[in-house]
Design an enzyme around this catalytic site. Structure first.
Site, PDB file in Angstrom:
ATOM      1  N   HIS A 111     -53.810  18.482  -5.781  1.00  0.00           N
ATOM      2  CA  HIS A 111     -53.605  17.067  -5.497  1.00  0.00           C
ATOM      3  C   HIS A 111     -54.946  16.442  -5.091  1.00  0.00           C
ATOM      4  O   HIS A 111     -55.327  15.374  -5.567  1.00  0.00           O
ATOM      5  CB  HIS A 111     -52.590  16.884  -4.355  1.00  0.00           C
TER       6      HIS A 111
ATOM      7  N   HIS B  10       2.126   3.101  -3.161  1.00  0.00           N
ATOM      8  CA  HIS B  10       1.223   3.833  -4.062  1.00  0.00           C
ATOM      9  C   HIS B  10       1.526   5.329  -4.123  1.00  0.00           C
ATOM     10  O   HIS B  10       1.713   5.899  -5.175  1.00  0.00           O
ATOM     11  CB  HIS B  10      -0.232   3.623  -3.665  1.00  0.00           C
TER      12      HIS B  10
ATOM     13  N   GLU C  80      -9.975   1.360   3.630  1.00  0.00           N
ATOM     14  CA  GLU C  80     -10.272   0.903   2.279  1.00  0.00           C
ATOM     15  C   GLU C  80     -10.030  -0.620   2.178  1.00  0.00           C
ATOM     16  O   GLU C  80     -10.896  -1.361   1.763  1.00  0.00           O
ATOM     17  CB  GLU C  80      -9.340   1.650   1.317  1.00  0.00           C
ATOM     18  N   HIS C  81      -8.842  -1.045   2.577  1.00  0.00           N
ATOM     19  CA  HIS C  81      -8.517  -2.470   2.592  1.00  0.00           C
ATOM     20  C   HIS C  81      -8.297  -2.923   4.025  1.00  0.00           C
ATOM     21  O   HIS C  81      -7.541  -2.295   4.755  1.00  0.00           O
ATOM     22  CB  HIS C  81      -7.218  -2.764   1.827  1.00  0.00           C
TER      23      HIS C  81
ATOM     24  N   ASP D 240      -6.540  -6.865  -5.703  1.00  0.00           N
ATOM     25  CA  ASP D 240      -6.325  -5.719  -6.590  1.00  0.00           C
ATOM     26  C   ASP D 240      -6.436  -6.120  -8.054  1.00  0.00           C
ATOM     27  O   ASP D 240      -6.852  -5.334  -8.894  1.00  0.00           O
ATOM     28  CB  ASP D 240      -4.916  -5.135  -6.378  1.00  0.00           C
TER      29      ASP D 240
ATOM     30  N   GLN E 214       0.825  -1.203   0.000  1.00  0.00           N
ATOM     31  CA  GLN E 214       0.000   0.000   0.000  1.00  0.00           C
ATOM     32  C   GLN E 214       0.860   1.253   0.000  1.00  0.00           C
ATOM     33  O   GLN E 214       0.601   2.208  -0.722  1.00  0.00           O
ATOM     34  CB  GLN E 214      -0.936  -0.006   1.220  1.00  0.00           C
TER      35      GLN E 214
END
Lengths: 426, 426
Positions: B416, B258, B323-324, B357, B255
C-alpha cells in the site's frame, strides 16, 4: 501472474475467468455446528461463556471487570502514537466524515387533498463494530466502520476487538466510539446480538472478520441486522498501456498482500504492456516483507487478460464485479458509463487504491467476490431505518374507501373490508 | 382479548409484554436440513429437481415447457377479472408508483482541487419476487413488491408463485412483471438464486413466504441478496378513547384474520374504552368467515394494555416496535415525534390499516416481530446498489500522498505504501 488471451474468443466460457470468480466459495457449512454451539452458550450464559471462549481461542484471561477497555486507554493511545500517524488519521477522519455527510437521507412527506404520506428516517439506536485483532487490527477499519454510523446519528457505537493495538484504540478515540470490549470471534458477535450482563444488545453489527465471525453474523441475521459478508478481496485494473507498468504492478501487489485468497487482475488491450507489468511485478515482489502471502495469491489467482478494446474490458469487468476497479487509461471518464458492477471505481493513473483505502473519503468497506452486483459500499444508509407515515382525513377516506373494499373482497379478507365499511356506516 | 394493567408498574418487566414480543421466535433450525437438501439438488440438477419438488409439495405435474406461464395468460387474467377490482388495482398501482418515485436516490459527486469523489447509483439488473400461492395469493403482494423494483429501473422482474390466481396474474400484468413461473417453496428460491436451464439467475429475491421460503432465503443470503424475513405480522393501536370502539375493534381484527400467530394489540389510557373495544370485538368476530383463525390469534396473543398517558403508550409501542401502528387519538401528530420504531404509522381515526395495505401508496411489506428497530419498509432503495467513484489528479495526489504513506506504514502494509511511493519517485 498468468497471461490469458481473451481476444477473438467467447470470453464468458473461459475456464480461468470462472476459476477466479468462484475462488471465494467457502464451505461455510463446516463451521456452522461449532458457531451454533458458541451462539447458544453465549445466549444462555452471557459473560461467563464469552470469558471462557476468549481464554480458549484468544488465550486471554478476562473477568467481567476487564471485558471492557477503560475509556482513558483510548485517549492514552491517541496521545502515544507517532505524530505523523495521528495527524494522518485526523485528516482521514475529517475527509471520511465530510464525504459521508453527503449520503444523509432526509425524511419527506407529500400531500394531496385530505391525505398526507411520508417517510420518517431515523438512525439506529445502537450498533456494534467488529474490528479484527492482533496483527490485522487496522486503524482504517475503525474509521471506515464507525464514521458512517456517527454521521447517521447512532447514539451508541460499541466496538469489539480482541487484542486491539494502540493505533486501533486511537482511531476509536478519534472517530467517537462509545465503548470498546476486548473480545472477538463468534462469541463477540453473539454477545452483541443478544446482550449480556455487561455488553449491551445492539441493533446492527458491521465490520470484517474471519470465517467464524462471518458465519455467526449470517446465523444471527434477523435477531440483529448485519452488513454484507466480507469474502476475500480483489482489485481489477483496466489499462490501455498508457500508465507506467511499475505503477500498475504496485497496485496489483497492494491487493495481493492482504491474504492468500486475495485476487489481483489486470485487463489490458496492449500485449507488450501486459508483459512489462508481469516483469515489474516479479521484480517488486522480491523486496516485500509480506512476500510469501503476495506470492501465493499472485501465483494462484493473479491473471492478466488480453482483450481487443476497452469496451470488452468493461464487459469482462462487469462479469467479475470487482471490489476495487482501477481505470488506468488515458480518458477514464469516457468508459465510466460502461461500468455496471464494482464496489469502488478509481479513475486515472494517480487514483491508486491506497488513497481510497485510507484517506479520500468514500468507504473502503466494499462488496467482494462478485457481490457488487447487488451490494453497496458501507454507508450512512446502512445505519438508518425508515417508517412510513400515513394520514387520511374523512375527505381522503371517502375518495379511497370503495376501491379499497374491492381489493379486500377480491383477496377474501373480510375484516379488511369491514374496517373500511364500518367507518362509512357509523 | 386480555386486558393488562400497566398503570403504576415497571412495565418493561411485564410477563405478558414479553410473551407477545417473543411470539415470533421460530425454531428455523428444524427446517434447515430439508431446505439444504432442496437447495443442493436444485443447484446441481436445475429444472429436473424443481419439477420433482413441485409435484411432491404442490401436487402439480409440470415440464420444462410449462414451468413458465405464457405472457398471454397474464393479459387474459387482466381482462377477465371484475371491472371494479381491475379499476381498484389500477388506482392502487398508480398511487404506489407515485409514492415510490419519491424514494429514488440520485448519483452525486463533489469536487475539490484536483479531486472528484462521487457515488454512482444503479438499479439491480434482475430480481425475483416470491408470491405465495393458492388461497393466500394476493394481488396486493404483487403490486407492493414489483412496483419499487420497476421504479428503481430494474430491467427484468421475475415472479414465482405456485398456483397463482387470476387476480395475482392480473396484478403481474398491471405492474410490469417480465415473466412468471408457477413454482414455489424453497425450490423456487434456489432456482432464482442459482438459475436453471429455464429460470434466469437473479441478483435479489423479495416477497413473503412460508417457513421453507424464509429459511431458503436466509441460507442463500450472499449468493443473492434477499429482503428482510417476514415473521407473523402485527398491529398495535394507541387510542385515547376518542375513536369509536367498533372501529378500533375492526382494525384489530383485520390483523388477527391473517394467521394464528398474528398479533393485535391496543394500548389505551381509557379503561372504559378498553372494555368497550373488547365487547365490540367479541361481537364482530362472530360474523367472520375467517372466525377460527382470528379467534385463535386474539385468544392467544390479543392484549389491551392500560397506561397512564400517551407518552407511556409510545414507550410501550417502541418496545414492541410493531409492524403497523395506528395512532387513533385526537391529535396524532403531536405524539408522532415520540414514535421511534414502527414499520408504518397510521395517524387519525380514518387512517385504517386496510387503506395502507392496498391503496394509499407506501409499501405494505414491513418489518415484523420487533425488527422495525433496524429494518425498513420495502422500498426503491432495496433495488439499487451504489459504487464509489474516486478521481485524483497529480495535484490532489501530491496533497494526500504523505498522510496515506503514514497510515500504510502504521498498518504494516508495505505494498500500500509502495503504490503511493512509486508514483512520487517515477
Amino acid at each position: 501472474m498468468k497471461i490469458e488471451d481473451l481476444r477473438g474468443v467467447v470470453w464468458r466460457f473461459n475456464e480461468r475467468l470462472r476459476f477466479i470468480v468462484k475462488r471465494g466459495e467457502v464451505l461455510e457449512e463446516e463451521y456452522e455446528p461449532v458457531v451454533k454451539e458458541i451462539i447458544k452458550r453465549v445466549k444462555q450464559e452471557g459473560d461467563k461463556a464469552i470469558i471462557e471462549y476468549t481464554e480458549k481461542f484468544d488465550g486471554i484471561k478476562l473477568s467481567e471487570d476487564t471485558l471492557e477497555i477503560p475509556y482513558e486507554e483510548l485517549e492514552n493511545a491517541y496521545n502515544e502514537i507517532e505524530e505523523d500517524v495521528r495527524s494522518a488519521l485526523e485528516i482521514a477522519h475529517e475527509r471520511i466524515r465530510r464525504f459521508h455527510e453527503l449520503q444523509k437521507e432526509k425524511s419527506f412527506f407529500t400531500e394531496e387533498k385530505g391525505i398526507l404520506l411520508g417517510m420518517k428516517v431515523m438512525p439506529l439506536e445502537r450498533v456494534g463494530v467488529y474490528v479484527p485483532g492482533g496483527k490485522a487490527s487496522y486503524p482504517s477499519t475503525v474509521l471506515m466502520n464507525v464514521v458512517p454510523a456517527v454521521v447517521a446519528g447512532v447514539e451508541e457505537v460499541i466496538m469489539v476487538s480482541p487484542k486491539p493495538n494502540r493505533y486501533t484504540l486511537a482511531s476509536a478515540f478519534i472517530s467517537g466510539v462509545s465503548r470498546v470490549y476486548q473480545i472477538g470471534g463468534a462469541q463477540a458477535i453473539a454477545g452483541l446480538a443478544y446482550g449480556t450482563q455487561t455488553i449491551p444488545k445492539v441493533d446492527k453489527i458491521v465490520g470484517p472478520g474471519n470465517i467464524y465471525v462471518s458465519v455467526a453474523k449470517k446465523l444471527l441475521f434477523g435477531v440483529v441486522d448485519v452488513d454484507m459478508f466480507a469474502g476475500p478481496s480483489e482489485i481489477l485494473i483496466i489499462s490501455d498501456g498508457t500508465c507506467e507498468p511499475s505503477w500498475v504492478a504496485a497496485d496489483l501487489l497492494s491487493q495481493a498482500e492482504h491474504d492468500e485468497l486475495a485476487g489481483a487482475f489486470l485487463i489490458t488491450t496492449d500485449e507488450k504492456h501486459a508483459i512489462r507489468v508481469k516483469e515489474e511485478l516479479e521484480k517488486l515482489i522480491e523486496d516485500f516483507p509480506r512476500k510469501e502471502i503476495a506470492k501465493r495469491s499472485i501465483e494462484r489467482f493473479g491473471t492478466i487478460f488480453l482483450v481487443e478494446d476497452l469496451y470488452k474490458a468493461c464487459e469482462v469487468a462487469n462479469h467479475i464485479a470487482p471490489e476495487h476497479l482501477e481505470l488506468l487509461t488515458e480518458d477514464p471518464f469516457s468508459i465510466l458509463p460502461y461500468i455496471k458492477h464494482a464496489g469502488a471505481i478509481f479513475l486515472g493513473r494517480y487514483s491508486t487504491e491506497a488513497l481510497g483505502d485510507y484517506i479520500l473519503g468514500p468507504n473502503h468497506t466494499l462488496p467482494t467476490g462478485g457481490t457488487a452486483k447487488f451490494f453497496s459500499p458501507l454507508g450512512v444508509y446502512d445505519f438508518v431505518k425508515r417508517s412510513s407515515v400515513l394520514y387520511v382525513s374523512k375527505e381522503g377516506f371517502d375518495r379511497l374507501a370503495e376501491p379499497t373494499e374491492s381489493i379486500a373482497k377480491a383477496e377474501g379478507l373480510f375484516a379488511h373490508y369491514m374496517s373500511v365499511r364500518i367507518r362509512r356506516e357509523t
